[in-house]
Design a protein around this motif. Sequence first.
Motif, PDB file in Angstrom:
ATOM      1  N   PHE A 184       0.834  -1.209   0.000  1.00  0.00           N
ATOM      2  CA  PHE A 184       0.000   0.000   0.000  1.00  0.00           C
ATOM      3  C   PHE A 184       0.866   1.256   0.000  1.00  0.00           C
ATOM      4  N   LEU A 185       1.965   1.234   0.753  1.00  0.00           N
ATOM      5  CA  LEU A 185       2.870   2.388   0.757  1.00  0.00           C
ATOM      6  C   LEU A 185       3.484   2.607  -0.620  1.00  0.00           C
ATOM      7  N   LEU A 186       3.819   1.519  -1.300  1.00  0.00           N
ATOM      8  CA  LEU A 186       4.340   1.648  -2.659  1.00  0.00           C
ATOM      9  C   LEU A 186       3.291   2.250  -3.588  1.00  0.00           C
ATOM     10  N   GLU A 187       2.036   1.819  -3.429  1.00  0.00           N
ATOM     11  CA  GLU A 187       0.951   2.391  -4.238  1.00  0.00           C
ATOM     12  C   GLU A 187       0.822   3.894  -3.992  1.00  0.00           C
ATOM     13  N   LEU A 188       0.849   4.294  -2.724  1.00  0.00           N
ATOM     14  CA  LEU A 188       0.719   5.710  -2.383  1.00  0.00           C
ATOM     15  C   LEU A 188       1.865   6.544  -2.937  1.00  0.00           C
ATOM     16  N   GLY A 189       3.021   5.915  -3.071  1.00  0.00           N
ATOM     17  CA  GLY A 189       4.179   6.654  -3.539  1.00  0.00           C
ATOM     18  C   GLY A 189       4.186   6.945  -5.025  1.00  0.00           C
ATOM     19  N   VAL A 190       3.424   6.191  -5.812  1.00  0.00           N
ATOM     20  CA  VAL A 190       3.455   6.375  -7.261  1.00  0.00           C
ATOM     21  C   VAL A 190       2.991   7.773  -7.682  1.00  0.00           C
ATOM     22  N   PRO A 191       1.805   8.255  -7.260  1.00  0.00           N
ATOM     23  CA  PRO A 191       1.410   9.609  -7.669  1.00  0.00           C
ATOM     24  C   PRO A 191       2.361  10.690  -7.156  1.00  0.00           C
ATOM     25  N   ALA A 192       2.825  10.548  -5.905  1.00  0.00           N
ATOM     26  CA  ALA A 192       3.738  11.541  -5.356  1.00  0.00           C
ATOM     27  C   ALA A 192       5.014  11.621  -6.190  1.00  0.00           C
ATOM     28  N   PHE A 193       5.489  10.475  -6.671  1.00  0.00           N
ATOM     29  CA  PHE A 193       6.680  10.434  -7.513  1.00  0.00           C
ATOM     30  C   PHE A 193       6.382  10.965  -8.912  1.00  0.00           C
ATOM     31  N   ALA A 194       5.284  10.525  -9.506  1.00  0.00           N
ATOM     32  CA  ALA A 194       4.984  10.897 -10.895  1.00  0.00           C
ATOM     33  C   ALA A 194       4.672  12.379 -11.035  1.00  0.00           C
ATOM     34  N   GLU A 195       3.872  12.914 -10.123  1.00  0.00           N
ATOM     35  CA  GLU A 195       3.415  14.294 -10.252  1.00  0.00           C
ATOM     36  C   GLU A 195       4.527  15.315 -10.028  1.00  0.00           C
ATOM     37  N   ARG A 196       5.650  14.889  -9.489  1.00  0.00           N
ATOM     38  CA  ARG A 196       6.740  15.834  -9.264  1.00  0.00           C
ATOM     39  C   ARG A 196       7.421  16.221 -10.572  1.00  0.00           C
ATOM     40  N   ALA A 197       7.223  15.448 -11.611  1.00  0.00           N
ATOM     41  CA  ALA A 197       7.772  15.815 -12.920  1.00  0.00           C
ATOM     42  C   ALA A 197       6.960  16.976 -13.506  1.00  0.00           C
ATOM     43  N   THR A 198       5.693  16.750 -13.713  1.00  0.00           N
ATOM     44  CA  THR A 198       4.748  17.779 -14.159  1.00  0.00           C
ATOM     45  C   THR A 198       3.367  17.333 -13.688  1.00  0.00           C
ATOM     46  N   THR A 199       2.612  18.228 -13.098  1.00  0.00           N
ATOM     47  CA  THR A 199       1.306  17.821 -12.575  1.00  0.00           C
ATOM     48  C   THR A 199       0.327  17.577 -13.713  1.00  0.00           C
ATOM     49  N   THR A 200      -0.542  16.602 -13.532  1.00  0.00           N
ATOM     50  CA  THR A 200      -1.568  16.311 -14.521  1.00  0.00           C
ATOM     51  C   THR A 200      -2.669  17.368 -14.449  1.00  0.00           C
ATOM     52  N   PRO A 201      -3.375  17.589 -15.553  1.00  0.00           N
ATOM     53  CA  PRO A 201      -4.348  18.690 -15.606  1.00  0.00           C
ATOM     54  C   PRO A 201      -5.732  18.315 -15.071  1.00  0.00           C
ATOM     55  N   TRP A 202      -5.787  17.850 -13.821  1.00  0.00           N
ATOM     56  CA  TRP A 202      -7.079  17.487 -13.250  1.00  0.00           C
ATOM     57  C   TRP A 202      -7.925  18.728 -13.018  1.00  0.00           C
ATOM     58  N   HIS A 203      -9.221  18.522 -13.034  1.00  0.00           N
ATOM     59  CA  HIS A 203     -10.200  19.617 -12.927  1.00  0.00           C
ATOM     60  C   HIS A 203     -10.719  19.685 -11.491  1.00  0.00           C
ATOM     61  N   ARG A 204     -10.451  20.794 -10.800  1.00  0.00           N
ATOM     62  CA  ARG A 204     -10.753  20.885  -9.383  1.00  0.00           C
ATOM     63  C   ARG A 204     -12.240  20.676  -9.087  1.00  0.00           C
ATOM     64  N   HIS A 205     -13.110  21.353  -9.796  1.00  0.00           N
ATOM     65  CA  HIS A 205     -14.548  21.214  -9.521  1.00  0.00           C
ATOM     66  C   HIS A 205     -15.033  19.795  -9.822  1.00  0.00           C
ATOM     67  N   HIS A 206     -14.479  19.193 -10.856  1.00  0.00           N
ATOM     68  CA  HIS A 206     -14.853  17.822 -11.202  1.00  0.00           C
ATOM     69  C   HIS A 206     -14.413  16.855 -10.107  1.00  0.00           C
ATOM     70  N   ILE A 207     -13.192  17.025  -9.616  1.00  0.00           N
ATOM     71  CA  ILE A 207     -12.692  16.157  -8.549  1.00  0.00           C
ATOM     72  C   ILE A 207     -13.524  16.312  -7.288  1.00  0.00           C
ATOM     73  N   VAL A 208     -13.850  17.528  -6.930  1.00  0.00           N
ATOM     74  CA  VAL A 208     -14.666  17.758  -5.728  1.00  0.00           C
ATOM     75  C   VAL A 208     -16.024  17.088  -5.871  1.00  0.00           C
ATOM     76  N   GLU A 209     -16.619  17.180  -7.064  1.00  0.00           N
ATOM     77  CA  GLU A 209     -17.909  16.522  -7.287  1.00  0.00           C
ATOM     78  C   GLU A 209     -17.782  15.009  -7.173  1.00  0.00           C
ATOM     79  N   ARG A 210     -16.701  14.444  -7.729  1.00  0.00           N
ATOM     80  CA  ARG A 210     -16.531  12.991  -7.693  1.00  0.00           C
ATOM     81  C   ARG A 210     -16.360  12.496  -6.255  1.00  0.00           C
ATOM     82  N   TYR A 211     -15.600  13.226  -5.460  1.00  0.00           N
ATOM     83  CA  TYR A 211     -15.435  12.850  -4.064  1.00  0.00           C
ATOM     84  C   TYR A 211     -16.757  12.984  -3.304  1.00  0.00           C
ATOM     85  N   GLY A 212     -17.523  14.001  -3.634  1.00  0.00           N
ATOM     86  CA  GLY A 212     -18.830  14.149  -3.004  1.00  0.00           C
ATOM     87  C   GLY A 212     -19.753  12.990  -3.322  1.00  0.00           C
ATOM     88  N   LEU A 213     -19.672  12.500  -4.557  1.00  0.00           N
ATOM     89  CA  LEU A 213     -20.514  11.366  -4.940  1.00  0.00           C
ATOM     90  C   LEU A 213     -20.123  10.098  -4.183  1.00  0.00           C
TER      91      LEU A 213
END
Length: 389
Positions: A184-213
């Motif tokens: 699980f720690l290895l899984e958690l580390g993948v985004p932290a490692f990948a996003e340090r190169a360049t962040t992906t263009p996620w949509h804040r309002h869309h993400i908030v809605e998805r978490y709300g759902l």
Amino acid sequence: MTERKRAIRPMHPRDPAEPHRAATALELLFDLVTVIAIAAAAEGLHHAIAEAHAGQGVLRFALAFFAIWWAWMNFTWFASAYDNDDAVFRLLTMVIMAGSLALAAGVDALFRALDIHLVVAGYVVMRLAMVLLWLRAAGADPARRTTNLRYAGGIAVVQLYWVLLVVLGSPGSTAFVPLMLLGFLLELGVPAFAERATTTPWHRHHIVERYGLLTLIVLGEILLGASLALQAAAREAFDVRLVHVALSALVITFAMWWLYFCEEEQLHGSGLRRALLWGYGHLPIFAAGAAVGAGFAVLVDIVAGHAHVPLRVGDMAVAIPLALYMAGLWLVRDRFVLAGPAGLVLPLFALAIVALPFAFPALEAIAALAALAAAIRARLGHRHPGHHG
């Protein structure tokens, strides 16, 4: 034929400032499959507590829920950044759903004997489909090619780890659970490692809605507990305590909904550190919501005489995850958006709620405290808005 009408299209990045971005029908179908997996994990926790195996049940619930949540979260953030709704994206998403169903089918074996064969099989199917999606994104988004390749490579390596754990590991060994936690720690580390190169263009309002759902999904587990209480009251010898359980479940559900869907912003800004805290910090919130539902199912069994634990255990099974839910909301949101007394409401009420069952069984008092917390937080939130961190 325009690119939009082609069955297969390049997976170009979505505009993170796109107006009116909302969850798609495919994402809602994906959530429907996730419901099944969450319900299986909650049912396993319910039976473990009712059979006086709470410690073992909580650990195995945590293991199962992490896998369910992590697969959901990774797909959700990817879709926010790259969903092009072409035929390949739809088909790979459906493969992920099939893996989720296999994972859900394996939850019972995980609870019974820590057998993770089917859970890992379903999980690996989900994650390898994500590898293909990240590779598609890498080919169509040169600016973030490194990030996307890091995602694909990191996920693939961790899946190899899970396969090796299933093949070589022994559920009866003392090292097995620590090795799962390492995965699980290895899984958690993948985004932290990948996003340090360049962040992906996620949509804040869309993400908030998805978490709300997904929050609504886990709150549905509590409403299921209310329904079980009323069914037991109608089916067996009537016991007014079952009505109390149902009413308390409703009050707590409404309070938890009110606390989550408040006026303050869930996620302010798009910085990596803040996004990781908010995204990862929802794990205890989601898990706690489902666990409260399991706690109410335990209470129904206790009142109906089908459980092997006292009433106090049922109250604790509701109070502890409810307090964790409040603490999680404070961690990811309230300490950033509220100042002064308003920012202390949730941690103080969480402490009161978790302490109450140790003094005396009082489900109705727990429900009253939850409702009071929602009311006071809403009142003070208007008076003490804080800065956005």
